[in-house]
Motif scaffolding. Structure first.
Motif, short mmCIF file in Angstrom:
data_model
loop_
_atom_site.label_atom_id
_atom_site.label_comp_id
_atom_site.label_asym_id
_atom_site.label_seq_id
_atom_site.Cartn_x
_atom_site.Cartn_y
_atom_site.Cartn_z
N ALA A 126 -59.88 46.31 25.40
CA ALA A 126 -60.43 45.51 23.70
C ALA A 126 -59.80 46.45 23.00
CB ALA A 126 -61.61 45.67 23.61
N GLY A 127 -60.24 48.04 23.25
CA GLY A 127 -59.29 48.91 22.33
C GLY A 127 -60.12 49.66 21.30
N VAL A 128 -61.94 49.78 22.22
CA VAL A 128 -62.81 50.30 21.06
C VAL A 128 -62.30 51.79 21.51
CG1 VAL A 128 -65.57 50.65 21.33
CG2 VAL A 128 -64.60 49.12 22.10
N LEU A 131 -68.59 47.74 32.13
CA LEU A 131 -68.43 48.26 30.49
C LEU A 131 -67.91 48.57 30.00
CD1 LEU A 131 -69.47 46.57 28.21
CD2 LEU A 131 -71.55 49.25 27.74
N ARG A 132 -67.47 49.59 30.76
CA ARG A 132 -65.76 50.69 30.20
C ARG A 132 -64.37 49.99 30.18
NH1 ARG A 132 -65.46 56.30 30.81
NH2 ARG A 132 -67.34 56.35 32.68
N GLY A 133 -64.91 49.28 31.66
CA GLY A 133 -63.17 48.65 31.61
C GLY A 133 -63.18 47.47 30.59
N LYS A 134 -64.16 47.49 30.14
CA LYS A 134 -63.68 45.56 28.88
C LYS A 134 -64.07 46.95 27.65
CE LYS A 134 -65.91 42.22 29.61
NZ LYS A 134 -67.19 41.22 29.34
N GLU A 154 -72.06 55.12 23.88
CA GLU A 154 -72.36 56.56 23.85
C GLU A 154 -71.67 57.21 24.75
OE1 GLU A 154 -73.14 59.79 22.74
OE2 GLU A 154 -74.24 59.44 24.02
N GLN A 155 -72.35 56.80 25.83
CA GLN A 155 -72.55 57.40 26.57
C GLN A 155 -71.34 57.34 27.76
OE1 GLN A 155 -76.20 56.46 29.34
NE2 GLN A 155 -77.49 58.27 28.99
N LEU A 156 -70.53 56.78 28.22
CA LEU A 156 -68.98 56.65 28.16
C LEU A 156 -68.52 56.76 27.64
CD1 LEU A 156 -69.56 52.59 29.24
CD2 LEU A 156 -69.76 54.33 31.25
N GLY A 157 -68.81 57.52 26.37
CA GLY A 157 -67.31 58.08 25.15
C GLY A 157 -66.84 57.86 24.62
N PHE A 158 -67.65 56.15 24.22
CA PHE A 158 -66.34 55.45 22.78
C PHE A 158 -67.11 55.63 21.34
CE2 PHE A 158 -65.71 52.99 26.99
CZ PHE A 158 -64.59 52.94 26.19
N GLU A 159 -66.89 55.30 20.76
CA GLU A 159 -67.43 55.33 19.78
C GLU A 159 -68.67 54.39 18.96
OE1 GLU A 159 -66.06 54.11 15.19
OE2 GLU A 159 -64.87 55.59 16.08
#
Length: 343
Positions: free
Chosen positions: A338-340, A331-334, A243-248
């Protein structure tokens, strides 16, 4: 907090002077560790336990030889039965003395550093790290009239704790967001290790008592984020960091189904990408023999077979480990590769 079988040796009022001198000599010779004034344990017990074990020893030592203070904040949370994301740096307790607030200097644990280093080499021959440090005392302003009391019978100590609701309201807004999520997820899941009754609804109703709007907002945010489906510290931190990284934020505990029934139950799932997420805790491999009786290599093979079955049903899979949670840019790069989906 779990307390190993420590052998505490203490000096207090009425102690034979010869006993006190003998303990002092053994400390100076590197055979004992001094946790605080007048409280020692054999150096093999200190060095032979885990970081959490050393924290437990430092906490319990406050109950020897006299009564312990009332523990608060993260120390109290651990004593109430919560699993924390990391070992605290300080042992925290309440004081109503204005002159005693704040952190105390680190204790002088080792009387003979070369002897202690030699013992460390015998006990942990594969490590190249420095000797384990001690934990500072942190005295926080406040008082608790009716503390919860935790009896540690095998160590002969009783540890008073600030009441759980008061601890949570005083602590959650001070913690990093992922660390606080670990706590509220445990409450939402009704973790049986928590020793006192508590609910998210009760905490939400008590937010008005917090001292500032910022504290209320931070606490309310973490309460809203709680997920009763989280099954480990690593899963809770994963959701918070994602969540902090801005992903769903993904769904938790998703069941992959095949023609013959359930194929696997996964940690996370992004439905819009048909993408499964898996957190691999180091304990799954490093302590596999202890937990399941399986060799680590066997666990690796079984995980690969399990992932192949998931992919055979048309799902993509992305996995991460503890080190990537501690360095979120990795983790952000991974997750990007992966297309998250972004939030």
């Amino acid at each position: 907090m779990e307390f190993p079988e420590f052998t505490f040796l203490t000096v207090g009022r009425g102690t034979d002077p010869r006993t006190a001198r003998n303990l002092s000599r053994n400390f100076a010779a590197g055979r004992l560790v001094r946790l605080r004034r007048g409280v020692y344990i054999p150096i093999e017990e200190w060095l032979g336990t885990t970081s959490w074990g050393r924290y437990a020893a430092s906490t319990a030592s406050l109950g020897l030889p006299g009564p312990a203070p009332v523990f608060c904040r993260e120390t109290a949370l651990s004593l109430h039965g919560f699993s924390l994301a990391r070992v605290p740096l300080t042992v925290e307790y309440l004081t109503d003395s204005l002159s005693n607030w704040g952190r105390r200097p680190s204790p002088r644990l080792y009387g003979d550093m070369p002897a202690a280093a030699k013992a460390w080499g015998r006990i942990q021959p594969d490590t190249r790290t420095v000797l384990p440090p001690g934990f500072r005392d942190a005295r926080r302003p406040g008082a608790e009239r009716k503390p919860t009391r935790l009896s540690v019978a095998h160590l002969g100590v009783v540890l008073p704790l600030q009441r759980l609701e008061a601890v949570l309201l005083d602590t959650l807004h001070r913690m990093a967001f992922p660390d606080a999520v670990v706590i509220v997820d445990a409450i939402a899941a009704r973790d049986p290790r928590i020793k006192s009754p508590c609910s998210l609804e009760g905490l939400a109703a008590s937010l008005a008592g917090l001292p500032s709007r910022a504290a209320r907002d931070r606490t309310a945010k973490v309460l809203r984020f709680a997920d009763p489906a989280a099954e480990s510290v690593g899963e809770s931190i994963s959701r918070a960091v994602i969540e902090q990284l801005g992903f769903e934020v993904p769904e938790s505990q998703f069941r992959v189904m095949g023609p013959c029934g359930e194929v696997a139950r996964t940690d996370f799932y992004w439905r819009s990408r048909k993408l499964v997420g898996e957190f691999d805790g180091i304990m799954k491999y490093s302590r596999s023999r202890e937990f399941s009786g399986k060799d680590p290599a066997q666990v690796v093979v079984e995980e690969k077979v399990r992932e192949d079955r998931i992919r055979a049903e048309g799902y993509q899979v992305v996995r991460w480990v503890w080190g990537e949670l501690m360095k979120p840019e990795l983790l952000r790069g991974k997750l990007l590769r992966a297309g998250v989906p972004r939030r």
